[in-house]
Write a protein that holds these residues in place. Structure first.
Motif, mmCIF file in Angstrom:
data_model
loop_
_atom_site.group_PDB
_atom_site.id
_atom_site.type_symbol
_atom_site.label_atom_id
_atom_site.label_comp_id
_atom_site.label_asym_id
_atom_site.label_seq_id
_atom_site.Cartn_x
_atom_site.Cartn_y
_atom_site.Cartn_z
ATOM 1 N N VAL A 161 0.856 -1.191 0.000
ATOM 2 C CA VAL A 161 0.000 0.000 0.000
ATOM 3 C C VAL A 161 0.887 1.233 0.000
ATOM 4 O O VAL A 161 1.701 1.423 0.909
ATOM 5 C CB VAL A 161 -0.940 0.012 1.224
ATOM 6 N N THR A 162 0.735 2.070 -1.025
ATOM 7 C CA THR A 162 1.573 3.270 -1.146
ATOM 8 C C THR A 162 0.757 4.553 -1.083
ATOM 9 O O THR A 162 1.329 5.631 -1.060
ATOM 10 C CB THR A 162 2.363 3.248 -2.462
ATOM 11 N N ILE A 163 -0.573 4.452 -1.069
ATOM 12 C CA ILE A 163 -1.427 5.639 -1.013
ATOM 13 C C ILE A 163 -1.466 6.186 0.408
ATOM 14 O O ILE A 163 -1.153 5.468 1.363
ATOM 15 C CB ILE A 163 -2.847 5.318 -1.506
ATOM 16 N N PRO A 164 -1.851 7.456 0.605
ATOM 17 C CA PRO A 164 -1.950 7.998 1.968
ATOM 18 C C PRO A 164 -2.941 7.186 2.783
ATOM 19 O O PRO A 164 -4.116 7.060 2.416
ATOM 20 C CB PRO A 164 -2.453 9.426 1.742
ATOM 21 N N PRO A 165 -2.503 6.595 3.906
ATOM 22 C CA PRO A 165 -3.372 5.689 4.666
ATOM 23 C C PRO A 165 -4.328 6.407 5.612
ATOM 24 O O PRO A 165 -4.265 6.249 6.841
ATOM 25 C CB PRO A 165 -2.365 4.818 5.422
ATOM 26 N N LYS A 166 -5.218 7.186 5.042
ATOM 27 C CA LYS A 166 -6.305 7.773 5.815
ATOM 28 C C LYS A 166 -7.556 6.929 5.586
ATOM 29 O O LYS A 166 -7.743 6.352 4.512
ATOM 30 C CB LYS A 166 -6.550 9.223 5.397
ATOM 31 N N LEU A 167 -8.414 6.881 6.580
ATOM 32 C CA LEU A 167 -9.569 5.994 6.479
ATOM 33 C C LEU A 167 -10.419 6.281 5.248
ATOM 34 O O LEU A 167 -10.870 5.351 4.576
ATOM 35 C CB LEU A 167 -10.426 6.095 7.748
ATOM 36 N N ASP A 168 -10.626 7.571 4.938
ATOM 37 C CA ASP A 168 -11.478 7.878 3.790
ATOM 38 C C ASP A 168 -10.766 7.614 2.468
ATOM 39 O O ASP A 168 -11.362 7.722 1.400
ATOM 40 C CB ASP A 168 -11.997 9.314 3.846
ATOM 41 N N ASN A 169 -9.483 7.258 2.534
ATOM 42 C CA ASN A 169 -8.725 6.911 1.339
ATOM 43 C C ASN A 169 -8.581 5.395 1.199
ATOM 44 O O ASN A 169 -7.993 4.924 0.234
ATOM 45 C CB ASN A 169 -7.336 7.549 1.395
ATOM 46 N N LEU A 170 -9.104 4.660 2.186
ATOM 47 C CA LEU A 170 -8.954 3.208 2.212
ATOM 48 C C LEU A 170 -10.305 2.528 2.062
ATOM 49 O O LEU A 170 -10.574 1.496 2.679
ATOM 50 C CB LEU A 170 -8.258 2.773 3.501
ATOM 51 N N PHE A 171 -11.154 3.122 1.256
ATOM 52 C CA PHE A 171 -12.439 2.512 0.944
ATOM 53 C C PHE A 171 -12.223 1.090 0.439
ATOM 54 O O PHE A 171 -11.402 0.839 -0.428
ATOM 55 C CB PHE A 171 -13.154 3.333 -0.131
ATOM 56 N N GLY A 172 -12.958 0.170 1.011
ATOM 57 C CA GLY A 172 -12.903 -1.196 0.529
ATOM 58 C C GLY A 172 -11.890 -2.084 1.212
ATOM 59 O O GLY A 172 -11.864 -3.282 0.955
ATOM 60 N N PHE A 173 -11.037 -1.546 2.077
ATOM 61 C CA PHE A 173 -10.036 -2.366 2.740
ATOM 62 C C PHE A 173 -10.600 -2.992 4.010
ATOM 63 O O PHE A 173 -11.274 -2.320 4.802
ATOM 64 C CB PHE A 173 -8.802 -1.525 3.080
ATOM 65 N N ASP A 174 -10.322 -4.259 4.201
ATOM 66 C CA ASP A 174 -10.797 -4.977 5.397
ATOM 67 C C ASP A 174 -9.838 -4.708 6.561
ATOM 68 O O ASP A 174 -9.143 -5.596 7.040
ATOM 69 C CB ASP A 174 -10.944 -6.470 5.129
ATOM 70 N N LEU A 175 -9.833 -3.470 7.010
ATOM 71 C CA LEU A 175 -8.937 -3.075 8.093
ATOM 72 C C LEU A 175 -9.346 -3.738 9.390
ATOM 73 O O LEU A 175 -10.545 -3.832 9.715
ATOM 74 C CB LEU A 175 -8.962 -1.557 8.270
ATOM 75 N N ASP A 176 -8.358 -4.183 10.165
ATOM 76 C CA ASP A 176 -8.677 -4.658 11.503
ATOM 77 C C ASP A 176 -8.640 -3.479 12.473
ATOM 78 O O ASP A 176 -8.331 -2.341 12.086
ATOM 79 C CB ASP A 176 -7.752 -5.803 11.925
ATOM 80 N N ALA A 177 -8.942 -3.739 13.729
ATOM 81 C CA ALA A 177 -9.068 -2.649 14.700
ATOM 82 C C ALA A 177 -7.753 -1.907 14.899
ATOM 83 O O ALA A 177 -7.739 -0.687 15.087
ATOM 84 C CB ALA A 177 -9.574 -3.197 16.030
ATOM 85 N N THR A 178 -6.624 -2.636 14.864
ATOM 86 C CA THR A 178 -5.322 -1.986 15.054
ATOM 87 C C THR A 178 -5.020 -1.049 13.898
ATOM 88 O O THR A 178 -4.614 0.105 14.104
ATOM 89 C CB THR A 178 -4.212 -3.044 15.177
ATOM 90 N N GLU A 179 -5.208 -1.531 12.682
ATOM 91 C CA GLU A 179 -4.948 -0.700 11.502
ATOM 92 C C GLU A 179 -5.841 0.532 11.497
ATOM 93 O O GLU A 179 -5.370 1.665 11.321
ATOM 94 C CB GLU A 179 -5.194 -1.521 10.235
ATOM 95 N N ALA A 180 -7.130 0.319 11.685
ATOM 96 C CA ALA A 180 -8.070 1.441 11.648
ATOM 97 C C ALA A 180 -7.789 2.429 12.772
ATOM 98 O O ALA A 180 -7.886 3.649 12.582
ATOM 99 C CB ALA A 180 -9.500 0.929 11.731
ATOM 100 N N GLY A 181 -7.418 1.936 13.939
ATOM 101 C CA GLY A 181 -7.141 2.814 15.063
ATOM 102 C C GLY A 181 -5.942 3.708 14.829
ATOM 103 O O GLY A 181 -5.922 4.870 15.262
ATOM 104 N N LEU A 182 -4.935 3.194 14.137
ATOM 105 C CA LEU A 182 -3.762 4.005 13.821
ATOM 106 C C LEU A 182 -4.064 4.986 12.699
ATOM 107 O O LEU A 182 -3.785 6.185 12.811
ATOM 108 C CB LEU A 182 -2.588 3.093 13.437
ATOM 109 N N PHE A 183 -4.654 4.516 11.620
ATOM 110 C CA PHE A 183 -4.887 5.385 10.473
ATOM 111 C C PHE A 183 -5.872 6.502 10.788
ATOM 112 O O PHE A 183 -5.807 7.584 10.192
ATOM 113 C CB PHE A 183 -5.388 4.566 9.285
#
Length: 479
Positions: free
Chosen positions: A302-324
């Protein structure tokens, strides 16, 4: 249970702004929940399934580099890019009247072996960049009023740069990423304005502000981010000289990389859903111009800016989502103006009248300067937060008009030949998060859920240094 073809079409039309973080149950309006979205794999035919070793999300500087280098290492790749070209912030405009080219994004690179080798791989010659413009006339104007700033002359930063370099030398690890010690050194957490006062570095502020365009409110940024942006290798290159392309077309590199990748570069495409729990590989559902595709990849980069609204469609877990979710960002915009009325040899730089270190107020224009093509002027604009393109354009045009109203320059009503948003730009987190180990936790995501990360959020907005960062990560990705 599988989806019908009607469901697939509905999914394909789902809004890209809708967040579908399936594991957390955060499906947005108009988006199907993650499990149901991925269940449609059984609906698509085998001709819609692409199997690769690595899927690269984003075709900017780091995504393109990662994809080509992985192919060099014998790995099969697919690059998913929303734009109709590769290159990201590298953007070149071709003037239809003269055929002349102007780079309005990335302008220069570091004098480094990795840079020379990368360009040589595509037979793109480099030369030392020149910032000297004989006959250049500079006006220093406060764009809030359109008036010239009385009594202003740029300060000589030479002595202050030496003192600044001595401070940077205490943190050599910042040149390689965000591998910060624990505890984080207190000076790195200071607002940069406080750091400047502490070490009497006022004479260098203007230089850093102009070089580090896009940082937003420089004096309020934690010193960490300023050091990352204006670091030791930047100071070295100020002495030895930066590089640019000899043909003055910085996009040539990415055009040639695109040709080499061929069908492995999926342009005008976006991730709709992901399932990184599949046995032996990850499934990525992608909307392409030719319809929905499933990419089955052993790993993701993943090379795009990891903001939640930029990660549409990704099955983020709680750790990933909490950081981003903790990332904020500044914004940066560039373009070319026609019919400004500003002479072709004149640069009009925004300087604050009566502000700290004469820094201009943002949001606002950084400068309007010659492009090298008659009748075209470059414009650069920054903001501490995201703005609509419409409002940025309106503010730029209003600033040009104020120059005429104030009697500073006899401007006309210009039009945009091209406009480019480089936003979200600098991704930052609050000082408290940095202090409590945010970047250790962010670094620990490498390899988690079959996913690796590179790009500016993991280092800095600097293609040269990002290629080094990515190169160091490649052995883990290719393993």
């Amino acid at each position: 249970m599988g989806l019908t073809r009607k469901d697939v079409l509905k999914l394909a039309g789902a809004s890209a702004g809708a967040a579908a973080v399936g594991r957390l149950g955060l499906a947005g309006a108009g988006a199907l929940p993650q499990p149901e979205a991925m269940a449609q794999a059984s609906v698509l035919g085998s001709d819609s399934i692409i199997t690769r070793d690595v899927a690269v999300i984003g075709g900017g500087a780091t995504g393109t580099y990662a994809a080509i280098r992985l192919r060099d290492m014998g790995k099969s790749v697919a690059v998913i890019e929303t734009a109709d070209r590769l290159g990201g912030h590298t953007h070149t405009y071709t003037d239809p009247a003269t055929g002349g080219k102007v780079d309005i994004g990335v302008i220069v690179w570091h004098e480094l072996p990795i840079v020379r080798d990368w360009f040589a791989r595509f037979d793109v010659p480099l030369e030392k960049a020149s910032f000297d413009s004989p006959g250049m006339v500079s006006k220093y104007v406060d764009y809030r009023t359109g008036k010239e700033v009385t009594g202003y002359t740029p300060s000589d930063p030479s002595a202050a740069l030496g003192a600044y370099a001595a401070q940077l030398a205490q943190y050599p690890y910042l040149e390689a990423g965000f591998d910060l010690p624990n505890p984080v050194p207190p000076d790195l957490l200071l607002p940069f304005g406080d750091f400047v006062k502490k070490y009497d570095l006022g004479a260098v502020v203007g230089t850093i502000f102009n070089f580090g365009q896009g940082l937003g409110d420089l004096l309020r940024q934690p010193t960490l981010y300023v050091f990352k942006n204006f670091g030791l290798d930047i100071l070295r290159n100020l002495q030895v000289g930066f590089l640019t392309t000899a043909r003055h077309n910085n996009s040539e590199l990415y055009e040639k990389a695109r040709a080499e990748l061929g069908a492995d570069a999926l342009l005008r495409s976006r991730v709709v859903a992901t399932d990184r729990d599949a046995a032996g590989y990850a499934n990525i559902l992608v909307q392409t111009p030719s319809g929905l595709k499933i990419i089955r990849a052993k790993k993701l980069v993943v090379t795009i800016p990891p903001k939640l609204d930029n990660l549409f469609g990704f099955d983020l877990d709680a750790t990933e989502a909490g950081l981003f979710a903790q990332f904020g960002n500044s914004a940066y915009y560039t373009g070319l103006l026609r019919n400004t009325g500003i002479p072709d040899n004149m640069a009009v730089t925004n300087i604050g009248q009566g502000t700290a270190y004469n820094l201009p107020s943002l949001p606002g224009v950084y400068s309007i300067s010659p492009s090298g093509i008659p009748g075209l002027h470059q414009v650069k604009y920054g903001s501490p937060y995201q703005l609509s393109e419409t409002s940025v354009k309106a503010d730029i045009l209003a600033g040009v008009k104020r120059l005429r109203t104030a009697g500073t320059v006899d401007t006309r009503t210009p039009e945009f030949a091209v406009f480019s948003s480089h936003s979200p730009f600098e991704l930052t987190v609050p000082t408290g998060a940095i202090k409590s180990g945010f970047y250790k936790k962010l670094g620990a995501l490498q390899g988690r859920n079959r996913t690796f990360y590179t790009g500016a959020a993991f280092h800095t907005h600097d293609s040269s240094l990002l290629w080094q960062f990515t190169e160091a990560l490649l052995p883990r990705i290719a393993a």
